[in-house]
Design an enzyme around this catalytic site. Structure first.
Site, short mmCIF file in Angstrom:
data_model
loop_
_atom_site.label_atom_id
_atom_site.label_comp_id
_atom_site.label_asym_id
_atom_site.label_seq_id
_atom_site.Cartn_x
_atom_site.Cartn_y
_atom_site.Cartn_z
CG ASN A 240 30.93 37.26 98.69
OD1 ASN A 240 31.55 38.31 98.50
ND2 ASN A 240 30.87 36.29 97.80
CE LYS B 148 27.90 36.91 95.78
NZ LYS B 148 27.01 36.06 95.00
CG HIS C 13 32.30 33.23 95.06
ND1 HIS C 13 31.49 33.39 93.96
CD2 HIS C 13 31.49 33.27 96.15
CE1 HIS C 13 30.24 33.54 94.38
NE2 HIS C 13 30.21 33.48 95.70
CD GLU D 2 29.25 35.64 92.17
OE1 GLU D 2 29.93 36.49 92.78
OE2 GLU D 2 28.09 35.34 92.52
CD GLU E 238 28.83 30.52 98.19
OE1 GLU E 238 28.21 31.23 98.98
OE2 GLU E 238 29.51 30.99 97.24
N GLY F 282 22.23 33.79 94.07
CA GLY F 282 21.61 34.98 93.51
C GLY F 282 20.34 34.69 92.72
N GLY G 104 23.50 38.43 98.74
CA GLY G 104 22.51 39.51 98.70
C GLY G 104 22.03 39.99 100.07
P1 13P Z 1 23.42 35.00 97.39
O1 13P Z 1 23.22 34.88 98.88
O2 13P Z 1 23.18 36.37 96.86
O3 13P Z 1 22.69 33.92 96.67
O4 13P Z 1 24.98 34.73 97.12
C1 13P Z 1 25.58 33.65 97.72
C2 13P Z 1 27.06 33.75 97.53
O5 13P Z 1 27.55 33.65 96.43
C3 13P Z 1 27.88 34.04 98.70
O6 13P Z 1 29.23 33.90 98.41
#
Ligand code: 13P
Length: 240
Positions: A9, A11, A94, A96, A162, A168, A225
Site C-alpha cells: 500500500n 498510500k 483503510h 487512515e 491492521e 507506521g 512503509g
Molecule cells: P506500515 O507498514 O507503514 O505500518 O503501514 C501498514 C498499512 O497501513 C498498510 O495498509
C-alpha cells in the site's frame, strides 16, 4: 479459498517518475515469486504501474473506490475508471480513511458491494485502536467492523487485519497476537462469506515478515512503509 497474498500500500507516495524507477528495480527481484503480489498505488500511478507490470506476476490495485457507478461525487473515482486503467484490486476501509476521511462501516459496505459488482477484488481493512485493545474491546470492535462491513455480501473478499496502533509506528503485533486475532476474524468472517484470505498489516518489514507469515492463520501481508523500498518489498514477497 486461502491464498498467500503480499500487497503493498503505497498510500500517498510515489510520483510517476518514482513509480517507474521502483518498478524497474523491483521486477527482477521478484520474478520467481510464488505468492500473489499486488501493489495498491495512488490513482495517478495505476496505469503506469499496470503497464510496467504487464509481463510480470505483479497485479495493480487502487486504495479506494466510489460506491456509485457515476455522477455528482466530486473527488471520487469509479470502479469503471479503475478497471479501465488496469486496476484489479482495491483497498476498502483503510484505518487512515476511517480516521481522516469519515469512512464508516456503512460506507465500507457500500464501496465493497460496488467493487464486487464490478469485478474489482476488494481488500477490506479492519483493526482496533490501542485504546480499544487496552479496554479489552478488540473482539467486539472487529466483530462489528466485519459484520457491518460485509453485511449482505456472500462473495469472496480478502480481509486485512491492521491494528491501528501498529501502522507506521514500528510497533508490530507479536506473531502470536496477530495469529490469535486473525483466527478470531476468520471465525466471524466464515459465518458470513466462508473461508477467506486474511492478511496482517502494521509495520511488517523485511526483518519480521517471515516470522509473521509462518503463523498458521496469517495468509499474507498488507505492507505500507516497506512497500516503498524495492529490496525490502522483494524480501517480503520472496518469503516462503
Ligand atoms: P506500515 O507498514 O507503514 O505500518 O503501514 C501498514 C498499512 O497501513 C498498510 O495498509
Amino acid at each position: 479459498m486461502r491464498r498467500r497474498i503480499i500487497a503493498g500500500n503505497w498510500k500517498m507516495n510515489m510520483t510517476k517518475a518514482e513509480a517507474k524507477a521502483f518498478m524497474l528495480e523491483l521486477l527482477p527481484l521478484i520474478k520467481d515469486a510464488k505468492c500473489d503480489t499486488v501493489l495498491c498505488v495512488p490513482f495517478t500511478d495505476i496505469h503506469r504501474v499496470y503497464k510496467l507490470a504487464l509481463d510480470s506476476n505483479v497485479k495493480v490495485g487502487a486504495q479506494n473506490v466510489a460506491w456509485a457507478d457515476k455522477g455528482a461525487f466530486t473527488g471520487e473515482i469509479s470502479a469503471e475508471m479503475l478497471l479501465e486503467v488496469g486496476a484489479e484490486y482495491v483497498i476498502i476501509g483503510h484505518s487512515e480513511r476511517r480516521a481522516y476521511f469519515g469512512e464508516t462501516d456503512e460506507s465500507v459496505n457500500m464501496r465493497l458491494k460496488q467493487a464486487l459488482k464490478t469485478g474489482l477484488k476488494p481488500i477490506v481493512c479492519v483493526g482496533e485502536t490501542l485504546e480499544q485493545r487496552e479496554a479489552g474491546k478488540t473482539e467486539e470492535v472487529l466483530s462489528q467492523q466485519i459484520k457491518k462491513g460485509l453485511e449482505g455480501v456472500t462473495e469472496e473478499v480478502i480481509i486485512a487485519y491492521e491494528p491501528v496502533w501498529a501502522i507506521g509506528t514500528g510497533k508490530t503485533a507479536t506473531p502470536e497476537m496477530a495469529n490469535e486475532t486473525i483466527g478470531f476474524i476468520r471465525k466471524v468472517a466464515k459465518e458470513l462469506v466462508g473461508e477467506v484470505s486474511i492478511l496482517y498489516g502494521g509495520s511488517m518489514n523485511a526483518a519480521n515478515a517471515q516470522t509473521l507469515l509462518d503463523m498458521p492463520e496469517i495468509d499474507g501481508g498488507l505492507i505500507g512503509g516497506a512497500s516503498l523500498k524495492p529490496n525490502d518489498f522483494a524480501t517480503i514477497v520472496n518469503c516462503h
